[in-house]
Every structure is written in C-alpha cells, then in structure tokens.
Scaffold this active site. Sequence first.
Site, mmCIF file in Angstrom:
data_model
loop_
_atom_site.group_PDB
_atom_site.id
_atom_site.type_symbol
_atom_site.label_atom_id
_atom_site.label_comp_id
_atom_site.label_asym_id
_atom_site.label_seq_id
_atom_site.Cartn_x
_atom_site.Cartn_y
_atom_site.Cartn_z
ATOM 1 N N ARG A 24 -14.581 -55.896 -50.394
ATOM 2 C CA ARG A 24 -14.600 -55.948 -51.840
ATOM 3 C C ARG A 24 -15.476 -57.154 -52.001
ATOM 4 N NH1 ARG A 24 -9.390 -54.364 -54.733
ATOM 5 N NH2 ARG A 24 -9.332 -52.249 -54.417
ATOM 6 N N ASP A 28 -7.359 -49.016 -43.329
ATOM 7 C CA ASP A 28 -7.204 -48.299 -44.239
ATOM 8 C C ASP A 28 -5.986 -48.373 -44.476
ATOM 9 O OD1 ASP A 28 -7.986 -48.010 -46.627
ATOM 10 O OD2 ASP A 28 -7.429 -46.419 -46.745
#
Length: 343
Positions: free
Chosen positions: A29, A74
């Site tokens: 991010r 993830d």
Amino acid sequence: MTGRERFLATANRRPSDRTPVWFMRQAGRCLPEYRALREKYDFMTLARTPELAVEATLMPVDILGVDGAVLFADIMLPLEGMGIPFEIKPGIGPVIAEPVRTMADVERIRVVGPEEGTPYVLEALRLLRRELGDRAAALGFAGAPFTLACYLIEGRPTKEYPLTKALMYGQPDVWHALMTKLTDITVRYLQGQVAAGADVVQLFDSWLGLLDSASYRTFVQPYTAKIFAALKGSVPTIHFSTGTVQLLEDIRDAGPDIVSVDWRLPLGRAWDVIGDGLGIQGNLDPALLMAPWTVVEAASREILAQANGRPGHVFNLGHGIMPQTDADQLKRVVELVAGHRRG
Ligand code: CP3
C-alpha cells in the site's frame, strides 16, 4: 527491550517498557519503496519469491520503526493448494473464476498442508525470522474461514455478501462442510507458520461485521474456536475483525489471546467488554491519518489514555492502512507511541 521482546511481553499481558505498535497492511500500500518494488514485479511474483516478500516485509520495520513485521502475503494464497485458481485484479481485489456454491464444489476442495500448498510462505517466514533478529516480532497470518468463505462463494469482493448468507442460512449442510474444510486448512497453515518462525499469528475475519451474535455462534464461532484451540500454548493469537461491536463477547469466547478492535468504540470501553483477561489491539481510524497531524496526535494520545497503562495493549489501526496515506504520518504515530511511557 527489543521490539520483539516488547511485543511478546505485551501479547502475554506482562509489563513492557512501552506500548508496542505496528500497522495492518503496513507491508504494501502506502510506502513509496513498496510502490517501486511493485513496478518491477506483480503481486503474485512478490508473494511467491521469499527474498522479495521478505524485502517488502522489512520495509516498514526499517522505515517506520514498528515493533511487529507482518509477512508480505495475502489471505487468498492458500487457495492455490486447495485447487481453486484466483487472481488479484487491480482496483477490484481477489477474483475466483469458479466460485464454490454446491456440495460437489466443496467436495472438490483439497485439504493440504502449507508444505505442499504454499511452501514459499514457510520459506519466507524462515528467512524473515533470520533477517529480522530481535528488532520486531514476526507476524504470520491467515484469513478466517468465514471471510475466506465470503470470497469463495461470491467469487469477488461485494458489499453485503448476499450469496454467502443465502448459502449459510439456506444450505447449512454445505456451509458446515465448507467451514470444516477451511478450518482444517487454516489450522495446518498457521501451525506451519509457527514452526517456520512466526512469533505471533493473526486471524483476519474482515467481513464478520455482517453477522448478528446468534448467527456468529451457530455458523462461525465453533470453527474460529477450533483454530485458536489448536494454537494454544504455541504462540499468542490475535483475532481481527471490524464493525463487530455486537460480537465482542462472542469473539472473546472464541479463545484468542488478543482481540483487535476498530474505532467504533473507545478502546477502554471495548476492553471493558472483552475483560482484563485478554489483550487488545487497536484502534486508530485509518481514515483519520488523512487529517492534519494535530488531529492524529490527539486521537493517538486518547487511545493510549484509554489503555491507561494496563498490560496487553498493542497499538494499531482499526483496519488496514489506506493506499493514499502519507507514510510520514505513520512514522510520527510510531514516534508518539514510542515516547509514551506506561503507567
Ligand atoms: O501489510 C501488508 O500488506 C501485508 C500483507 C497483506 C496483504 N493482504 C497484501 C496484499 C495482508 C495482511 C493482507 C490481508 C488481506 N487480504 C485481507 C485482510 C485484511 C483486511 O484489509 O481486511 C483481505 C480482506 C485481503 C484480500 C485482498 N487482497 C484484497 C481485498 C486485495 C485488493 C485490495 C488491496 O488491498 O489492495 C488484495 C490484494 C493485496 N494484498 C495487495 C497487497 C499488497 C495489493 C496487490 C498489489 O500491490 O497490487
């Protein structure tokens, strides 16, 4: 104390020199250094290459000075071992071409351990443990069965997860068969991460806020409880969810060591509900990081005041970092928490 000692003392509700701090989604991010890495490699290449995954994992430790290093991975990765292909589509998120909606679909899911399904995750954790030393705790994680089921059934992120609820309430036998398999896979996945060097593990149940207490207790909690029970006595466990003010007691009863809470309740009130027997993680609103520093500073101080020096508070956001966040704001939060003495 080192970051790792501080994190582990707090996770075991023992006194520490100060409150440990890390941020959910700190490894991807918002850091420019991560974006530069992403320009060279796509997400799955990063995740599947232990050296690159560790490079991304260490960035926030080096740049922000956090006490926990969450592995770059993830929640969808174990799907590969299950035999369910997926893609992470830019601007959408995880997409599954053939969603799981019938008993036959559930029966096709392979239950395998991470040595077979995701060996690169274990390799990355071993490498991380070596490279990190005592600077920070190595955090492993998995998606919780409910949140994984949401993606598997819908095939993509949605707002309300209507097909998931239709299956849960309308075909409980299919639901329970799916949850049983996802639970077995998750137990093996997290136990494998612990064996590979994770100091703490977090279970992400991101979409749990969709449920009421009775449904949670019937359709989800037994599975979550099984996962925490399987990890008891190995490493501290963190339960993450958001929008779950209505479920805090039920989540506590599922048996994690730490409950991660969002900003919807003041931290002290959430802790009163959960009780002093457990630790708490949170709970700065990630959107608030877009406000001027003075606003962020006041909110961060208020969270520390709410914790009131009780052992067992891990400072974090109430949900993941938003992509547009200025990393300097995060750095200043870490400095503020680091400068705050307990008691
Ligand atoms: O700090 C970190 O970023 C560490 C690793 C991490 C990722 N995903 C990497 C990732 C963690 C802990 C997650 C957890 C995750 N993944 C959750 C639970 C946390 C939450 O936010 O509620 C969920 C629901 C997912 C599913 C997922 N993966 C979504 C919805 C998306 C797309 C939107 C997004 O977050 O960017 C992903 C892709 C993903 N996972 C990326 C990263 C760095 C973006 C891929 C890219 O860089 O293109």
